[in-house]
Scaffold this active site. Structure first.
Site, PDB file in Angstrom:
ATOM      1  N   ARG A 153       0.789  -1.247   0.000  1.00 48.22           N
ATOM      2  CA  ARG A 153       0.000   0.000   0.000  1.00 48.22           C
ATOM      3  C   ARG A 153       0.820   1.295   0.000  1.00 48.22           C
ATOM      4  NH1 ARG A 153      -4.008  -2.630  -2.054  1.00 48.22           N
ATOM      5  NH2 ARG A 153      -5.501  -3.588  -0.628  1.00 48.22           N
ATOM      6  N   ASP A 168      -1.854 -12.726  -1.447  1.00 44.77           N
ATOM      7  CA  ASP A 168      -2.732 -11.613  -1.848  1.00 44.77           C
ATOM      8  C   ASP A 168      -3.151 -10.798  -0.622  1.00 44.77           C
ATOM      9  OD1 ASP A 168      -4.145  -9.804  -3.359  1.00 44.77           O
ATOM     10  OD2 ASP A 168      -5.757 -11.177  -3.898  1.00 44.77           O
TER      11      ASP A 168
HETATM   12 ZN   LIG Z   1      -5.573  -9.670  -7.967  1.00 44.64          ZN
END
Ligand SMILES: [Zn+2]
Length: 429
Positions: free
Chosen positions: A61, A304
């Site tokens: 991020r 993820d």
């Molecule tokens: Zn993705």
């Protein structure tokens, strides 16, 4: 802190207990029993020693959404999960589509020091899906980018996908595709099926993933390049990848911990903590994903890890952000889904969570064997531990774990990065 460590009685890859001597960043020997002068000793009776885990798919991020995660907090979460290397996805703000941005992220990772950070470069400028980003400049940069992805978005234009696959051949790169046909998933919220119908949410059909994977396997074969399929979520996708591998094509794939354990039935209460892209699927999909990971059709587990602040997640289902955190629970979920079910042994876990992702990421010095002369990047794991997942205790800045409140096996006790402990007794050093 001393740079010599003696780990007593750990079980490398779950095998027979042995002492592991670490010196000057390397594994000096396995099976040694004498304690060198000045060595710090860690009692590791019963703990499993694994090579440091490698994640091909992490959202850190930073830059842009430091309210959700930073390189510092995200790499702390990684180390606590047993990881010594993560690939940082490109959908930051600004997007990681130039040498300058990928070098900035790479440097932030070096400064944090909790694990190696390998930036993923965007395939298209600004993730816009219309023009190729400067793939060569990112590959030549200090960050030495080899994995490129528009993750979060699909490179849906077949011509652009072909060009990207052709371009990365020059430096042995790989295109990691987020397989989501955009028209088939317009407004989609949840796996298309009984549950989406019952909840009145727009369905996300399996074919939207499978059609892109099939197309991209054909494209990769046509240009002789390397395709990596992100977060495979359906039984049909596993079949297509098995077929492509059978042809000898250069196709690899990953599955997330949450797709190995959770189904769309969890959405029954409209809790957006279960909203993720691609969506949670069905028991039949989980069975196929587990079988695919066990037989090697799916090469590896990738988290993820997708942190979101409370205000983006705790809203109505339709407006909530897609994504789940995962770094700190990944190994525990894999134990539950794959090891405790007898589908993988610990050597298999090391292969799927360290060796193979390191090969796919083109990482030298990661994913090595636990053997003398190798970099001492490893994790010590207590498979007999068990407790309830409490996101409030996580190092990640975000709390959107779908495993919150679940009882899971395992505990990461220690992580070493090239001979330096990043985690001891389950805490950041
Ligand atoms: Zn993705």
């Amino acid at each position: 802190m001393t740079d010599t460590w003696l780990i007593r009685g750990a079980r490398p890859l779950g095998g027979e207990p042995a002492d592991i001597l670490i010196r000057d960043g390397l594994i000096d020997g396995i099976g040694a029993t004498t304690r060198p002068a000045g060595a710090q000793v860690i009692g590791a009776d019963g703990l499993i020693a694994l090579p440091g885990l490698v994640d091909l798919h992490t959202h850190l991020r930073e830059p842009g959404r430091e309210d959700a995660e930073t390189v510092e907090t995200g790499t702390q979460a990684a180390a606590l999960g047993g990881f010594t290397a993560v690939h940082a996805m490109a959908n930051t703000d600004p997007v990681a589509d130039t040498a300058g941005v990928v070098e900035q992220i790479w440097r932030l990772g070096r400064q944090a020091g909790h694990c190696d950070v390998h930036p993923v470069g965007a395939v298209t400028l600004g993730l816009g899906g219309t023009r190729l980003a400067e793939l060569g400049a990112m590959a030549d940069s200090a960050a030495r980018v080899r994995v490129f992805s528009d993750d979060g978005k699909c490179v849906s234009d077949a011509v652009l996908m072909r060009r990207a696959l052709e371009y990365v051949k020059a430096f042995d790169g790989v295109i990691a595709q987020h397989a989501q046909e955009p028209r088939l998933t317009d407004g989609a919220q949840l796996n298309e099926g009984e549950m989406s119908a019952r909840l009145g949410l727009t369905g996300w059909p399996a074919v939207a993933e499978e059609a892109i994977i099939a197309r991209d396997c054909l494209l990769a074969a046509h240009v002789g390049s390397a395709l990596h399929v992100c977060h495979v979520s359906t039984a049909g996708s596993v079949e297509i990848i098995r077929w492509a591998k059978g042809k000898g094509w250069r196709v690899t794939a990953e599955v997330t911990p949450h797709h190995l354990l959770l189904t769309d039935s969890l959405a029954a209460g409209y809790d957006p903590v279960y909203k993720v892209n691609p969506p949670l699927r069905t028991d039949a999909d989980i069975a196929a994903l587990r079988a695919g990971l066990a037989d090697g059709t799916i090469d590896c587990v990738a988290t993820d890890h997708a942190p979101h602040p409370v205000e983006d997640k705790e809203t109505e289902w339709d407006t909530a952000a897609f994504g789940m955190t995962g770094l700190e629970t990944a190994l525990r979920v894999v134990q539950q889904a794959m090891v405790d079910t007898g589908l993988l042994d610990w050597a298999g876990v090391a292969d799927r969570m360290s060796r193979r992702p390191a090969v796919i990421g083109r990482l030298a010095g990661a994913g090595g064997e636990l053997a003398a002369g190798q970099p001492a990047s490893l994790t010590l794991y207590d498979a007999a531990a068990r407790d309830t997942v409490q996101p409030a205790t996580h190092a990640s800045r975000s709390r959107n774990s779908p495993f919150a409140g679940m009882d899971l096996p395992g505990r990461v006790v220690a992580t070493f990065l090239r001979g330096t402990p990043t985690v001891l007794d389950g805490k950041i050093t």
